[in-house]
Design an enzyme around this catalytic site. Structure first.
Site, mmCIF file in Angstrom:
data_model
loop_
_atom_site.group_PDB
_atom_site.id
_atom_site.type_symbol
_atom_site.label_atom_id
_atom_site.label_comp_id
_atom_site.label_asym_id
_atom_site.label_seq_id
_atom_site.Cartn_x
_atom_site.Cartn_y
_atom_site.Cartn_z
ATOM 1 N N GLY A 34 44.548 -4.808 25.443
ATOM 2 C CA GLY A 34 43.968 -5.876 26.258
ATOM 3 C C GLY A 34 42.731 -6.489 25.650
ATOM 4 O O GLY A 34 42.539 -7.712 25.675
ATOM 5 N N ARG A 35 41.869 -5.652 25.070
ATOM 6 C CA ARG A 35 40.616 -6.168 24.521
ATOM 7 C C ARG A 35 40.822 -6.885 23.187
ATOM 8 O O ARG A 35 39.868 -7.442 22.624
ATOM 9 C CB ARG A 35 39.603 -5.028 24.375
ATOM 10 C CG ARG A 35 40.087 -3.861 23.524
ATOM 11 C CD ARG A 35 39.166 -2.653 23.712
ATOM 12 N NE ARG A 35 39.617 -1.457 23.010
ATOM 13 C CZ ARG A 35 40.521 -0.607 23.480
ATOM 14 N NH1 ARG A 35 41.114 -0.837 24.629
ATOM 15 N NH2 ARG A 35 40.850 0.478 22.797
ATOM 16 N N HIS A 65 12.051 -13.829 26.365
ATOM 17 C CA HIS A 65 11.165 -13.743 27.518
ATOM 18 C C HIS A 65 11.595 -12.626 28.457
ATOM 19 O O HIS A 65 11.179 -12.598 29.621
ATOM 20 C CB HIS A 65 11.147 -15.084 28.252
ATOM 21 C CG HIS A 65 10.565 -16.191 27.441
ATOM 22 N ND1 HIS A 65 9.228 -16.546 27.513
ATOM 23 C CD2 HIS A 65 11.112 -16.992 26.499
ATOM 24 C CE1 HIS A 65 8.995 -17.540 26.659
ATOM 25 N NE2 HIS A 65 10.121 -17.827 26.037
ATOM 26 N N LYS A 85 40.544 4.819 38.346
ATOM 27 C CA LYS A 85 41.555 4.012 39.039
ATOM 28 C C LYS A 85 42.484 4.887 39.876
ATOM 29 O O LYS A 85 42.854 4.531 40.998
ATOM 30 C CB LYS A 85 42.358 3.196 38.019
ATOM 31 C CG LYS A 85 41.545 2.130 37.307
ATOM 32 C CD LYS A 85 42.422 1.142 36.573
ATOM 33 C CE LYS A 85 43.158 1.758 35.418
ATOM 34 N NZ LYS A 85 43.903 0.737 34.633
ATOM 35 N N GLU A 90 34.916 0.338 24.779
ATOM 36 C CA GLU A 90 36.210 0.869 25.181
ATOM 37 C C GLU A 90 36.949 1.400 23.961
ATOM 38 O O GLU A 90 37.742 2.339 24.062
ATOM 39 C CB GLU A 90 37.033 -0.216 25.882
ATOM 40 C CG GLU A 90 38.236 0.331 26.642
ATOM 41 C CD GLU A 90 38.863 -0.694 27.567
ATOM 42 O OE1 GLU A 90 38.427 -0.795 28.738
ATOM 43 O OE2 GLU A 90 39.781 -1.409 27.107
ATOM 44 N N GLU A 100 43.453 -4.861 40.836
ATOM 45 C CA GLU A 100 42.520 -5.958 41.066
ATOM 46 C C GLU A 100 43.203 -7.314 40.906
ATOM 47 O O GLU A 100 43.029 -8.227 41.705
ATOM 48 C CB GLU A 100 41.335 -5.850 40.091
ATOM 49 C CG GLU A 100 40.483 -4.606 40.261
ATOM 50 C CD GLU A 100 40.955 -3.435 39.418
ATOM 51 O OE1 GLU A 100 40.171 -2.492 39.234
ATOM 52 O OE2 GLU A 100 42.118 -3.451 38.937
ATOM 53 N N LYS A 138 49.948 -7.430 32.126
ATOM 54 C CA LYS A 138 51.127 -7.054 31.353
ATOM 55 C C LYS A 138 52.185 -6.395 32.244
ATOM 56 O O LYS A 138 53.364 -6.742 32.193
ATOM 57 C CB LYS A 138 50.737 -6.108 30.222
ATOM 58 C CG LYS A 138 51.900 -5.733 29.309
ATOM 59 C CD LYS A 138 51.526 -4.690 28.278
ATOM 60 C CE LYS A 138 50.541 -5.204 27.272
ATOM 61 N NZ LYS A 138 50.263 -4.233 26.185
#
Length: 566
Positions: A288-289, A405, A529, A374, A224, A218
């Site tokens: 964002g999520r 399993h 961050k 979050e 990153e 955005k």
């Protein structure tokens, strides 16, 4: 109705006191409950195309009533309506919360600060759809004139988890000849391995000619994402110039044909070399999520096409309408959210498993981890006061039958209560047979068997009846009364996937309202961050920066630099 300044403390309500009493007296007996066909009938609900069986949960009619009373006392429905109307319920950021507006139909109406939100959304969607059609048809071509065959989405968090999860889930709908790849981690291995398969030594630059990058950020400033974008730009330029001796020395024309952006920072987009006309925006009222159904989903729209993406949005909207209009006793996301409160605050559960019996949903649990943790991993309420209860759960899971399993042992016979959601689809994407056996039916048999085993367990007498040596009878006893919710849809379509995502969005919202927290900020991701930017010079060897670090950090940096030098 609660206000931004005064969330209601749930522990002070009559319903909370009643739930505390019910929890203390509750003796679960799912065997008896599931013998009652009327209980099962009343506990089986629908939301959109989703059939949801709540009958195997540790509740009674009295507990359900008290949970609904709790929702009423904390003002769940009023708070839901405030969200849908665009009120600024994201208090700490003073923002509206309107991810539901991303999937409103074109003829709907919703204004925020005098601006037509629906019109804005569809203007961006139309641009995304036109771009997607250009790529899919071959109209959009790379610098050397070749059509795009690989789309690489560069993002992190919601700009990655949503698109990659949805792409994997809907691979059956991806256009032949197209593929999407995803880069998110700043670990250089992520970019190196993603790009390696596009750069065969004997075909240097060949795939660079047919690769398109979508940079999703955005602010166009995410560390990153921008680091990986620069790595990809360098790879692209090297590849194009190796393939085309006439490419020239200017980077701009090459980058402009192989990079687009999802961002609102058009100045930074242009500085990177992307034509601002090829930047698709979204808004600060989209977290964002919660953004996979916005322009963040551009890679998905390219892969499955605008028509299927519209079906994806329609799935979200169907659950939004259900959450908005269904009465509380039949409101699936509200009831599932209240169930999670019951397990977390009254029965001591601290984690929640999501177990899709669909390999295509192998990234769904990872997606839900960000959505739920979050959102609700908070220790203060939206007015800044401490919470009065435990909040949030650890969400986790893997597809069945793989999980059977691995970690199912803990769910069946461990000492911890772990509520689990089982998800399945009636029609497989790939109907295969093993001789006379329909393999999908074998998968569904496991889906059904696990929830039955968790509910019923196996008593000592049942174990003994199998001829088991008495010494190992205790080890083979299953206590049962382990709660599960079963969700089934006709098929894993774009519509069904949109419905599943929206279901969990509103489950998360419901829990946040009960706890009185702001589910839409994420300040907890900021500190690390900020410190990383301060520590980076020390890692690079700057003596002054190193001296400012604590003893533990200095020692780790010293070790790193010694090993890196070697």
């Amino acid at each position: 109705m609660p206000t931004a300044a005064s969330p209601i403390d749930p522990t002070t309500t009559d319903a909370w006191r009643r739930l505390t009493e019910l929890a203390a007296a509750y003796e679960p007996d799912l065997r008896r409950a599931l013998a009652d066909e009327e209980w099962v009938r009343r506990s089986t609900l629908t939301a959109g195309d989703l059939r949801v069986d709540l009958s195997k949960n540790l509740v009674t009619p009295e507990i359900w009533k008290a949970l609904r009373d709790l929702a009423a006392e904390v003002g769940l429905e009023a708070r839901r309506d405030a969200m849908l109307a665009g009120e600024r319920i994201n208090v700490t950021e003073d923002r509206a919360v309107l991810h539901t507006a991303l999937r409103l139909p074109r003829d709907a109406s919703l204004e925020l600060d005098g601006q037509d939100v629906v019109g804005d959304v569809h203007e961006v969607l139309d641009r995304v759809y036109a771009f997607a059609e250009d790529v899919r048809s071959g109209t959009w071509r790379g610098f050397t004139g070749r059509p795009i065959r690989t789309v690489v989405n560069i993002g992190i968090g919601g700009s990655d988890l949503g698109p990659v999860m949805a792409y994997e889930a809907l691979k059956a709908y991806v256009q032949d000849g197209l593929e999407c790849r995803f880069i998110s981690n700043i670990d250089p291995t992520d970019a190196a391995e993603t790009l390696a398969g596009l750069d065969a030594e004997t075909l240097a630059g060949l795939d660079a000619e047919t690769t398109l990058f979508i940079v999703a950020s955005k602010t166009f400033g995410t560390l990153e994402t921008l680091t990986n974008a620069r790595l990809c730009r360098s790879w692209l330029l090297d590849g194009i110039r190796a393939a085309d001796a006439d490419a020239g020395r200017e980077d701009g024309p090459i980058v402009a044909r192989h990079f687009v952006a999802v961002s609102t920072a058009l100045d930074k987009v242009a500085e990177f070399g992307i034509d601002p006309a090829n930047a698709f925006g979204f808004w600060d009222w989209v977290g964002g999520r919660y953004s996979v159904d916005s322009a963040i989903g551009t890679s998905l729209a390219v892969a499955i096409g605008p028509k299927r993406f519209q079906e994806f949005l329609a799935g979200f909207h169907a659950i939004d309408e259900h959450f908005r209009s269904a009465p509380l006793e039949a409101n699936v996301p509200a009831l599932m959210g209240l169930l999670n409160v019951w397990y977390t605050n009254f029965l001591g559960a601290s984690s929640h498993a999501v177990l899709p019996y669909a390999q295509s949903l192998h990234r769904f649990a990872a997606y839900l981890q960000q959505l739920t943790m979050e959102s609700n991993g908070k220790s203060v309420r939206w007015d800044g006061t401490p919470v009065a209860t435990d909040t949030g759960e650890v969400f986790w899971g893997e597809p069945g039958t793989n999980g059977q399993h691995a970690f199912y042992q803990l769910i069946h016979q461990g000492t911890r209560l772990i509520p689990a959601d089982f998800i399945a689809f009636a029609t497989p994407a790939h109907p295969l047979r093993d001789g006379d056996t329909d393999v999908h039916e074998l998968l569904l048999a496991n889906f059904l068997a696990q929830t039955k085993a968790l509910a019923f367990g196996k008593t000592p007498d049942e174990v003994r009846a199998e001829g088991t040596d008495e010494a190992i009878v205790p080890a083979r006893v299953f206590p049962g009364n382990r709660p599960t919710t079963s969700i089934m849809a006709p098929a894993l379509t774009p519509t069904a996937l949109g419905q599943l995502i929206a279901l969990y969005e509103h489950i998360t919202f419901t829990q946040g309202i009960v706890w009185g927290i702001d589910s839409f900020d994420q300040w907890g991701v900021e500190l690390g961050k900020q410190l990383a930017m301060q520590i980076a010079p020390a890692v690079a060897g700057e003596a002054g920066a190193l001296a400012q670090q604590d003893a533990s950090t200095r020692a780790m940096i010293d070790y790193y630099r010694e090993q890196r030098t070697r």
